[in-house]
Design a protein around this motif. Structure first.
Motif, PDB file in Angstrom:
ATOM      1  N   SER A  51     -31.164 -46.780 158.288  1.00 35.97           N
ATOM      2  CA  SER A  51     -29.868 -46.079 157.919  1.00 35.97           C
ATOM      3  C   SER A  51     -29.861 -44.421 159.161  1.00 35.97           C
ATOM      4  CB  SER A  51     -30.203 -45.022 156.653  1.00 35.97           C
ATOM      5  OG  SER A  51     -31.345 -43.887 155.880  1.00 35.97           O
ATOM      6  N   ASP A  52     -31.499 -44.612 159.974  1.00 37.34           N
ATOM      7  CA  ASP A  52     -31.238 -43.407 161.373  1.00 37.34           C
ATOM      8  C   ASP A  52     -30.210 -43.082 161.587  1.00 37.34           C
ATOM      9  OD1 ASP A  52     -33.802 -42.127 159.499  1.00 37.34           O
ATOM     10  OD2 ASP A  52     -34.747 -43.666 161.474  1.00 37.34           O
ATOM     11  N   GLY A  53     -29.260 -44.601 161.736  1.00 34.02           N
ATOM     12  CA  GLY A  53     -28.454 -44.510 163.248  1.00 34.02           C
ATOM     13  C   GLY A  53     -27.272 -44.769 162.586  1.00 34.02           C
ATOM     14  N   CYS A  54     -27.142 -44.156 160.947  1.00 38.05           N
ATOM     15  CA  CYS A  54     -25.877 -44.077 160.201  1.00 38.05           C
ATOM     16  C   CYS A  54     -24.811 -42.634 160.971  1.00 38.05           C
ATOM     17  CB  CYS A  54     -26.202 -43.963 158.817  1.00 38.05           C
ATOM     18  SG  CYS A  54     -27.066 -44.924 158.311  1.00 38.05           S
ATOM     19  N   ASN A  55     -23.712 -42.375 160.745  1.00 40.10           N
ATOM     20  CA  ASN A  55     -23.244 -41.757 160.873  1.00 40.10           C
ATOM     21  C   ASN A  55     -21.762 -41.005 159.983  1.00 40.10           C
ATOM     22  OD1 ASN A  55     -24.452 -41.317 163.460  1.00 40.10           O
ATOM     23  ND2 ASN A  55     -22.739 -42.612 164.743  1.00 40.10           N
ATOM     24  N   GLU A  56     -22.115 -39.832 160.066  1.00 42.48           N
ATOM     25  CA  GLU A  56     -20.687 -39.526 158.994  1.00 42.48           C
ATOM     26  C   GLU A  56     -19.458 -40.520 159.013  1.00 42.48           C
ATOM     27  OE1 GLU A  56     -17.813 -36.116 157.352  1.00 42.48           O
ATOM     28  OE2 GLU A  56     -19.241 -35.726 158.174  1.00 42.48           O
ATOM     29  N   ASP A  58     -19.663 -44.052 158.393  1.00 38.62           N
ATOM     30  CA  ASP A  58     -20.412 -45.135 158.897  1.00 38.62           C
ATOM     31  C   ASP A  58     -20.290 -46.431 157.181  1.00 38.62           C
ATOM     32  OD1 ASP A  58     -21.643 -47.488 159.527  1.00 38.62           O
ATOM     33  OD2 ASP A  58     -23.426 -46.158 160.300  1.00 38.62           O
ATOM     34  N   CYS A  63     -26.093 -47.414 154.499  1.00 37.32           N
ATOM     35  CA  CYS A  63     -25.916 -46.033 154.718  1.00 37.32           C
ATOM     36  C   CYS A  63     -25.478 -44.971 153.577  1.00 37.32           C
ATOM     37  CB  CYS A  63     -25.009 -45.678 156.233  1.00 37.32           C
ATOM     38  SG  CYS A  63     -24.261 -46.447 156.988  1.00 37.32           S
TER      39      CYS A  63
END
Length: 121
Positions: A51-56, A58, A63
């Protein structure tokens, strides 16, 4: 001397226990399952790092907070349950012991597959 009768063969008792596996085999299988449970409990929760690459905003499954909790907690719970099954399998004889020793790695595999499936989506 030549005409002496041959000695009678010893009789085989029908009350001999069936050979269904040894205690050493159960212990070896149990220790292997315990090692697999330890690896699962220690390293599978790191799948939350997917989940490190999750953006708001997503929309990926990993996420969401609930999915992250499942991916973090499921392997630990499965490792604990598999360790209990392994100990029961090592200490009991018969079908129940074998069933526990077979169910424990299956439980761990299901936990890995489920966590990886959630982490990859």
């Amino acid at each position: 001397m030549i005409n002496d009768p041959a000695p009678a063969a010893p009789s085989v008792s029908d009350s001999a226990p069936p050979v269904t596996g040894s205690a050493a085999g159960r212990v070896v299988a149990g220790v292997l399952v315990l090692a697999f449970a330890a690896v699962t409990g220690l390293f599978a929760p790191f799948l939350v790092m997917a989940s490190d690459g999750c953006n708001e905003g997503d929309a990926r499954t990993i996420c969401s907070v609930g999915a992250q909790q499942v991916v973090g907690n499921l392997p630990v719970i499965a490792a604990f349950a598999a360790a209990l099954l392994a100990v029961v399998g090592m200490s009991s004889r018969g079908g129940a012991g074998r069933g526990c020793l077979l169910a424990a790695p299956g439980l761990l595999v299901v936990a890995w597959v489920a966590s990886m499936a959630i982490a990859s989506t």
